[in-house]
Design an enzyme around this catalytic site. Structure first.
Site, PDB file in Angstrom:
ATOM      1  CD  GLN A 282      25.513-147.804  81.408  1.00  0.00           C
ATOM      2  OE1 GLN A 282      25.741-147.414  82.552  1.00  0.00           O
ATOM      3  NE2 GLN A 282      24.572-148.726  81.155  1.00  0.00           N
TER       4      GLN A 282
ATOM      5  N   GLY B  44      32.587-148.006  89.278  1.00  0.00           N
ATOM      6  CA  GLY B  44      31.457-148.387  88.430  1.00  0.00           C
ATOM      7  C   GLY B  44      30.439-147.265  88.262  1.00  0.00           C
ATOM      8  CG  HIS B  45      26.938-148.191  85.926  1.00  0.00           C
ATOM      9  ND1 HIS B  45      26.128-148.617  84.908  1.00  0.00           N
ATOM     10  CD2 HIS B  45      26.964-149.195  86.832  1.00  0.00           C
ATOM     11  CE1 HIS B  45      25.693-149.814  85.175  1.00  0.00           C
ATOM     12  NE2 HIS B  45      26.171-150.187  86.330  1.00  0.00           N
ATOM     13  CG  ASN B  46      24.398-144.697  88.021  1.00  0.00           C
ATOM     14  OD1 ASN B  46      24.416-145.534  87.128  1.00  0.00           O
ATOM     15  ND2 ASN B  46      23.854-143.513  87.865  1.00  0.00           N
TER      16      ASN B  46
END
Lengths: 320, 320, 320
Positions: C189, C230-232
Site C-alpha cells: 500500500q 478502508g483504503h482510499n
C-alpha cells in the site's frame, strides 16, 4: 507443571480418597493422555467418555460407571465448575520478567520492544516500537511486526508473517463456568495460538488462545483489521477474512474461505473449503464449501436475494 | 477547579450582569449542587428544571421563568452549545507529567509502564509492558493488566480485575454540540469509568468515560474482546458481554444480562436483570428482564423465529 | 525511488525488450504521469486506458493495441498479479531507525514516544506515552495524541486533532492479487492517510493507508471508537461516524454525513452530503444526500419501517 491427583481434588473441593496419580495437565476426553485430568460437561461427549484414556475424569455420579476401567471418576455435581477451578492450577504465571531473546541474523528490533523469557526470533525479522513478545514465543524468519503489537506467551508464527499495529495474539478465550448464584468462574486458557507462514494480521485484530488445545491460523491466510477470532478456531490455508468479522470459538474454516466485512459465524461450526460469506452474513449452522452465502442466518445468496425481493414487495404493499 | 460565574459567561459568550457566584463544576439539572452550573437541553427535562438546585442554568428564554427561586438563568438561544464550550473550562489537563505511584506489597510492574500523577495500585497487582495508567487512577489488589493497556486519568478498578491487551478504559465519550453551520463542538467528558471487583475486560475493548457522571461496570461482569461501551452506561453485576458488542451511551444493564456476539443496544435504554440478547440482536427499546431476545429490532426470540420462518416461506414462493 | 522499466520487468517476470525508461512509481491509468507504471485490471477502465499518460501499462494482449501512442504495453496474462509484485519494489522500507523530530514551541512529548525519521510536530501538541509516529509524518498544532496511538510512515494530520488510545492510522489497506492456485499476493500500500483540522479519532479506530493514492479525512469530522475506514476512502468535512462502523475501500462520504453505530458501506460508493445512515444500516449502493436511511441493504427509513411492520404482521399470522 505437575500435581498429585489428591492435591488437585483438595484445591478444587472434590472428595477423593483412592489411589493417587501424577497429573501434568487438563484435556478433553478425546485427547487426554493417561497423565491428564478430563471432565464430562455435556451428554454430547458420552461416547468420548467411554473411550477416554485420561487419568481421571470430573463427572456427575450418574455417568461415572460409564468410564473405562482404570480411569478414575472424580464425582461432583458441577464438573464444569470444578474444571474451571482446576485450570487455575495449570495457568501460566504471567510476570514482567524479561530476558534477551535468541535472535536470528539480520533482525532489526526497536529497543523499546519487550520480551518475556525464552523467546526465539527468526532471521531478518523486524519488530517495531512498543510491541510485546511474551514468554516462550517463537517467531519465524522475514516477519514484520508493526508498533504496539502484543503477542502473549506460548504463541508462535511461521515465516513471512505481517502483524499490524494493535493486533493482539493469544489473549484469553472467553470461557467461564457459572455458579448457581450467577457468578462466572474463569476457565484459564491453557492453549496458545499457532500461526502458519505468510499470514497477515490486520490492525487491532484479536485472536484468542485456545482453552485446552490451540487456536490455529493456516498459512497464506490474510486477516483484515478489527477481526475477532475466538478460542480453538481452526482457520484453513489462504482464507480471506475482511474487517470487523467475528468467528466464535471452536469453528473451523476450510481452505480459501472468504468472510466478507462484518460477517460472523457462531461457534463449533464447519465452513467448507472455498465457501464465501457475503458482508454481514452470519452463519448459525455449518455450511458446505464452494457456495456463496448471504443473510442472517446464512443462506444461499440466491435465496437471500429472493427473500429480499419478497420483503420489498411486501413493504410496498404488493401481493407477494 | 473553580471559576466565577461571570468568568464562565464571558468565556462562553453568554451575557450576564447579575450577582456573581463561584462554580466548581457542571452537572445535570437533577444532580447539580448549588456550586454547579447546569443546562436545559430538551423539554424532556423540564420537570428537573423546576426542581434543580444548581447555581445557574443555561436555558432558552421561554423556559427561564420556570427555574426555582434563587437559581440564576443564563439565557441563550443555544444552551447545549454553550454547555459544550463550558466543558472545556473544566476538562482535565492531560500531560506527560509522571510520578511514581503508591504501590501495595507484592506488585510486579514492568519498568516500561508509564504512570501519571497520584496513582494508587493495590497489593499483588501485576502490570505488564507498555501499559499506561493516567493521573489519579486507583487500581485494586490482585489485578492483572496485560501489555499495552491504557487507563485514562481518574478511572478506577476494584480487586481481582483482568485487563487484556489493547483495552482502553476512560477514552472520551462521543459527545458534541452542533453549530448552525454544521460544525461539531466537543463536549469534554468530565466523568470517569468505575469498575467493580472481579471484572475481566477483553482485548481491544473500549469503555468511554462519562460526560458528567461516571460510566459504571458492576462486579463480576466479564467483557469479551472488541466490545464498545459508551459514556454513562451502567452495567450491572455478573453480566456477560460477548465480542464485538456495542452498548450506546447511558444505557443500563441489570444484573446477569447476557449480550451475544455482535449484539447492540441503542442509547438511554434499560435492559432488565437476566435478559439475554442473542448474537447480532439489536435493542432499540428498553427490554424486560428474564427473557430471551433476538433480531433487529430486538423481539422475543420465539417471535423472531416465526418471523424468520414466514420470511423463508415467502422467499420460497409459498403462501404465507 | 526509481527503477528502470527493464529492471522492473525482470523482477516481476514480464518479458520486455523495447526501449528503456525510468519509472518513479505506480499509479492508476487516470492519474499516472509519464514517469509512472500503470495497469489495466478490469474492462471498466478501458476508457482510462485509451487516455493514459503512463510510461508503460501492464495489460492483457487483447487490450494492448488500445494504448495511446508512446505508452509502452507490458503484455501479461495477469496484469493485477504483476502489479502486486511491482508494488513490493516501491514499498517504504519499514525499520526501527529513529531520529529526533522537529518540534514546535510548547509541545509536551512523553519520553517513551518513538519517532521514525523526518517527523514534524506543530506547536503546542501533546503526545502521551507509548505512541509511535512513523517516518515522514507531519502533525499540526494543538493536537492531542493519547497513549499507545500508532501513526504509520508518511501520514499527516492538521491542527487541533485528537487521537484516542489504540487508534491506528495508516495501516496497510487490505489488497491482494490472487494466483491461479488460490494464494494471495500482497499489494503493498503505497499511499498514506491525510487528516484535516479538528478531527477526532476514537479509541482503537483504524484508518488504512491508500493503495496508490491517499485515504482522506475531512476537517471537522468526528470518528468514534472501533471504526474501520478502508483504503482510499474520502471522508468529507464534519461527518459523524459512530462506533463500530465500517467503511469499505474507495467509498466517498460527502460533508456532514452521519453513520450510526455498527453501520457500514460497501466499497466504491458515493454517500451524498447530509445523508444519515441509522445504526446497523448497510449501504450496498451509492446513496443520495439529505435523506435518512436504514436497513440492509440501505433504504429510505420510511420504507424500512413499512418493511418491518409488514414482516411483523406476517410473523403474527395476520394478512399482509
Amino acid at each position: 507443571m505437575s500435581y498429585s491427583l489428591k492435591e488437585i481434588c483438595k484445591k478444587i473441593g472434590v472428595e477423593y480418597s483412592g489411589e493417587d496419580r501424577s497429573v501434568t495437565g487438563l484435556n478433553t476426553l478425546a485427547d487426554a493422555t493417561p497423565e491428564e485430568l478430563s471432565f464430562l460437561h455435556s451428554e454430547k461427549y458420552l461416547r468420548d467418555l467411554e473411550r477416554t484414556r485420561a487419568a481421571a475424569v470430573l463427572v456427575e455420579e450418574r455417568f461415572a460407571e460409564r468410564l473405562p476401567e482404570g480411569v478414575i471418576p472424580l464425582v461432583t455435581e458441577e464438573p464444569y465448575l470444578k474444571l474451571a477451578l482446576a485450570t487455575a492450577l495449570f495457568a501460566h504465571r504471567v510476570s514482567p520478567a524479561s530476558e534477551p531473546p535468541v535472535v536470528g541474523e539480520g533482525c532489526e528490533i526497536d529497543p523499546t520492544v519487550r520480551f518475556g523469557r525464552n523467546v526465539k526470533i527468526g532471521s531478518n525479522t523486524v519488530i517495531l516500537a512498543g510491541s510485546y513478545i511474551g514468554d516462550d514465543v517463537v517467531i519465524g524468519e522475514n516477519c514484520l511486526i508493526h508498533p504496539n503489537v502484543t503477542i502473549y506467551h506460548g504463541c508462535s508464527a511461521g515465516n513471512g508473517c505481517i502483524f499490524h499495529s494493535g493486533a493482539v495474539i493469544g489473549s484469553d478465550g472467553y470461557g467461564f463456568a457459572h455458579t448457581r448464584d450467577g457468578r462466572h468462574v474463569k476457565i484459564h486458557q491453557l492453549g496458545a495460538v499457532r500461526i502458519g507462514d505468510e499470514v497477515e494480521i490486520g490492525a487491532n485484530t484479536t485472536i484468542d488462545r485456545g482453552a485446552l488445545g490451540d487456536t490455529l491460523i493456516g498459512s497464506g491466510t490474510k486477516i483484515d483489521n478489527q477481526v475477532q477470532i475466538g478460542h480453538n478456531c481452526i482457520i484453513g490455508e489462504n482464507c480471506l477474512i475482511v474487517a470487523q468479522t467475528g468467528i466464535a470459538g471452536s469453528t473451523r474454516l476450510g481452505r480459501n474461505v472468504v468472510m466478507g466485512g462484518q460477517s460472523a459465524t457462531a461457534g463449533h461450526l464447519e465452513i467448507g473449503d472455498f465457501a464465501t460469506l457475503a458482508a454481514r452474513c452470519a452463519a448459525t449452522k455449518s455450511l458446505e464449501g464452494h457456495k456463496v452465502y448471504a443473510g442472517v442466518p446464512a443462506m444461499d445468496i440466491r435465496l437471500w436475494r429472493r427473500q429480499q425481493a419478497a420483503l420489498m414487495r411486501l413493504a410496498k404493499g404488493k401481493r407477494s
